[in-house]
Scaffold this active site. Structure first.
Site, PDB file in Angstrom:
ATOM      1  N   TYR A   1      -2.162 -10.594   4.853  1.00 43.65           N
ATOM      2  CA  TYR A   1      -2.185  -9.201   5.291  1.00 43.65           C
ATOM      3  C   TYR A   1      -3.624  -8.801   5.582  1.00 43.65           C
ATOM      4  O   TYR A   1      -4.459  -8.775   4.687  1.00 43.65           O
ATOM      5  CB  TYR A   1      -1.570  -8.312   4.215  1.00 43.65           C
ATOM      6  CG  TYR A   1      -1.549  -6.826   4.512  1.00 43.65           C
ATOM      7  CD1 TYR A   1      -1.697  -6.331   5.811  1.00 43.65           C
ATOM      8  CD2 TYR A   1      -1.347  -5.916   3.484  1.00 43.65           C
ATOM      9  CE1 TYR A   1      -1.668  -4.967   6.069  1.00 43.65           C
ATOM     10  CE2 TYR A   1      -1.314  -4.541   3.731  1.00 43.65           C
ATOM     11  CZ  TYR A   1      -1.479  -4.075   5.015  1.00 43.65           C
ATOM     12  OH  TYR A   1      -1.450  -2.728   5.274  1.00 43.65           O
TER      13      TYR A   1
ATOM     14  N   LYS B   1       0.685 -10.227   8.395  1.00 46.76           N
ATOM     15  CA  LYS B   1       0.810  -8.834   8.813  1.00 46.76           C
ATOM     16  C   LYS B   1      -0.566  -8.425   9.310  1.00 46.76           C
ATOM     17  O   LYS B   1      -1.523  -8.356   8.538  1.00 46.76           O
ATOM     18  CB  LYS B   1       1.241  -7.957   7.643  1.00 46.76           C
ATOM     19  CG  LYS B   1       1.300  -6.473   7.984  1.00 46.76           C
ATOM     20  CD  LYS B   1       1.599  -5.634   6.742  1.00 46.76           C
ATOM     21  CE  LYS B   1       1.563  -4.146   7.082  1.00 46.76           C
ATOM     22  NZ  LYS B   1       1.788  -3.299   5.870  1.00 46.76           N
TER      23      LYS B   1
ATOM     24  N   THR C   1       0.828  -1.205   0.000  1.00 43.79           N
ATOM     25  CA  THR C   1       0.000   0.000   0.000  1.00 43.79           C
ATOM     26  C   THR C   1       0.862   1.254   0.000  1.00 43.79           C
ATOM     27  O   THR C   1       0.614   2.201  -0.755  1.00 43.79           O
ATOM     28  CB  THR C   1      -0.912   0.019   1.243  1.00 43.79           C
ATOM     29  OG1 THR C   1      -1.674  -1.176   1.283  1.00 43.79           O
ATOM     30  CG2 THR C   1      -1.839   1.211   1.220  1.00 43.79           C
ATOM     31  N   THR C   2       1.912   1.270   0.827  1.00 50.21           N
ATOM     32  CA  THR C   2       2.807   2.418   0.914  1.00 50.21           C
ATOM     33  C   THR C   2       3.562   2.635  -0.391  1.00 50.21           C
ATOM     34  O   THR C   2       3.974   3.746  -0.703  1.00 50.21           O
ATOM     35  CB  THR C   2       3.788   2.230   2.087  1.00 50.21           C
ATOM     36  OG1 THR C   2       3.045   1.924   3.267  1.00 50.21           O
ATOM     37  CG2 THR C   2       4.615   3.477   2.345  1.00 50.21           C
TER      38      THR C   2
ATOM     39  N   ARG D   1      -8.604  -0.442   5.634  1.00 50.58           N
ATOM     40  CA  ARG D   1      -8.412  -0.153   4.215  1.00 50.58           C
ATOM     41  C   ARG D   1      -9.353  -0.971   3.325  1.00 50.58           C
ATOM     42  O   ARG D   1      -9.789  -0.506   2.284  1.00 50.58           O
ATOM     43  CB  ARG D   1      -6.976  -0.472   3.805  1.00 50.58           C
ATOM     44  CG  ARG D   1      -5.956   0.543   4.241  1.00 50.58           C
ATOM     45  CD  ARG D   1      -5.610   1.488   3.116  1.00 50.58           C
ATOM     46  NE  ARG D   1      -4.536   2.399   3.480  1.00 50.58           N
ATOM     47  CZ  ARG D   1      -4.142   3.402   2.716  1.00 50.58           C
ATOM     48  NH1 ARG D   1      -4.721   3.633   1.558  1.00 50.58           N
ATOM     49  NH2 ARG D   1      -3.165   4.189   3.107  1.00 50.58           N
TER      50      ARG D   1
ATOM     51  N   ILE E   1       5.970  -4.696   9.721  1.00 50.64           N
ATOM     52  CA  ILE E   1       6.115  -4.162   8.367  1.00 50.64           C
ATOM     53  C   ILE E   1       5.747  -2.694   8.490  1.00 50.64           C
ATOM     54  O   ILE E   1       4.604  -2.348   8.740  1.00 50.64           O
ATOM     55  CB  ILE E   1       5.250  -4.922   7.358  1.00 50.64           C
ATOM     56  CG1 ILE E   1       5.750  -6.378   7.259  1.00 50.64           C
ATOM     57  CG2 ILE E   1       5.299  -4.241   5.989  1.00 50.64           C
ATOM     58  CD1 ILE E   1       4.976  -7.248   6.289  1.00 50.64           C
TER      59      ILE E   1
ATOM     60  N   TYR F   1     -13.060  -4.296  -1.203  1.00 52.03           N
ATOM     61  CA  TYR F   1     -14.279  -3.823  -1.864  1.00 52.03           C
ATOM     62  C   TYR F   1     -15.343  -4.906  -2.058  1.00 52.03           C
ATOM     63  O   TYR F   1     -16.515  -4.673  -1.808  1.00 52.03           O
ATOM     64  CB  TYR F   1     -13.967  -3.167  -3.236  1.00 52.03           C
ATOM     65  CG  TYR F   1     -15.139  -2.408  -3.793  1.00 52.03           C
ATOM     66  CD1 TYR F   1     -15.485  -1.158  -3.294  1.00 52.03           C
ATOM     67  CD2 TYR F   1     -15.930  -2.947  -4.800  1.00 52.03           C
ATOM     68  CE1 TYR F   1     -16.578  -0.462  -3.788  1.00 52.03           C
ATOM     69  CE2 TYR F   1     -17.029  -2.255  -5.302  1.00 52.03           C
ATOM     70  CZ  TYR F   1     -17.355  -1.024  -4.791  1.00 52.03           C
ATOM     71  OH  TYR F   1     -18.440  -0.342  -5.273  1.00 52.03           O
TER      72      TYR F   1
END
Length: 292
Positions: free
Chosen positions: A133, A161, A44-45, A138, A203, A107
């Site tokens: 993850y 994560k 994402t980052t 999010r 992370i 989503y």
């Protein structure tokens, strides 16, 4: 292999939003010099949401190339399409990634059984390790500990994560975690608490800005040196919190730019950090003794 301070690496871009591979090489060297334990490429980052498929694969390939086996490289290959996640993961495997990090499908809100079947299908299509993850804030999708426990029995699913900040969630996961299944924090502000509850590291977004301190903090935590770990954590707490003053990775890209490691480029619909928050991030860097 997958413990300690693992950076969720930003993807450097030019002012017009193109990936800057020269700066990416410099970032990889910066992290290796400062003892980051592993690199996550295109999470994402790393702006996975707005890189196209060609760019996604190329950034992963370049990070693997630049790291040159000096530290593990974990490829972010998650998708809300199982077939697409398999395709991205197989390409990363072919390019030499040490593992894949796969976010829960976003989503479309699968059931717990759908999550199990999604990850099972991906793991069975790969030979390299898979790290789950879970980041409900999010994705609007929470993978429950019972589902994680089922998935942990699949040979190459080696960890998670977990971005829940509730330590009870970590304790629930730690009940069945073993040396073969690691828990990694997905939230810098509570990463030490995760380590104390049985996790093996984080992370990290903060590690983009303060890699050596993050490495040392997690190493102290894992070794039981709580006083040393807590001292570093307090210095870093401003970064842990204020690197999210706007949507990630807006503030962290500003901070890495302030370090002189890349330009300010970011891709729409995200914009560079607003003027009103720049002083907040500057102050957090100063509190961490980061001079810019």
């Amino acid at each position: 292999m997958f413990q300690g301070s693992i950076v969720a690496l930003v993807t450097p871009m030019t002012d017009d939003g193109q990936v800057n591979y020269d700066s990416l090489r410099g970032l990889v060297e910066f992290h290796i010099e400062n003892q980051t334990d592993a690199l996550v490429a295109v999470g994402t980052t790393g702006e996975s949401a707005t890189l196209n498929h060609k760019e996604h694969g190329e950034v992963i390939r370049k990070v693997i190339e630049f790291a040159n086996k000096r530290v593990p490289v974990i490829a972010g290959t998650g998708s809300n399409s199982t077939a697409e996640a398999i395709e991205l993961s197989q390409q990363a495997q072919a390019d030499g990634a040490d593992a894949c990090l796969l976010v829960t499908p976003y989503y479309n809100k699968p059931t717990q059984e759908g999550l199990y079947q999604h990850y099972k299908a991906i793991a069975e299509a790969l030979e390299i390790p898979v790290i789950l993850y879970n980041v409900p804030g999010r994705t609007a999708c929470d993978m429950l500990p019972e589902t994680v426990k089922r998935l942990s029995t699949i040979k190459n699913i080696v960890g998670i994560k977990e971005a829940w900040t509730d330590t009870q969630r970590i304790k629930d996961l730690a009940c069945f975690a073993s040396d073969d299944f690691v828990i990694l924090s997905g939230d810098d502000a509570t990463a030490l608490d995760v380590v104390y509850a049985g996790g093996k590291g984080t992370i990290s977004v903060t590690a983009n800005v303060a890699p050596k301190m993050m490495h040392e903090m997690i190493a102290h935590g894992l070794a039981g040196r709580k006083a040393e770990a807590e001292e570093l954590n307090q210095k870093l707490m401003g970064l842990h919190k204020n690197l999210f003053v706007e949507s990630n990775p807006i503030p962290v890209k500003y901070a890495v730019h302030k370090l002189g490691l890349m330009g300010e480029g970011i891709r729409l619909p995200l914009l560079p950090l607003s003027e009103e928050h720049r002083g907040t991030v500057d102050k957090a860097m100063q509190q961490a003794d980061i001079n810019v």
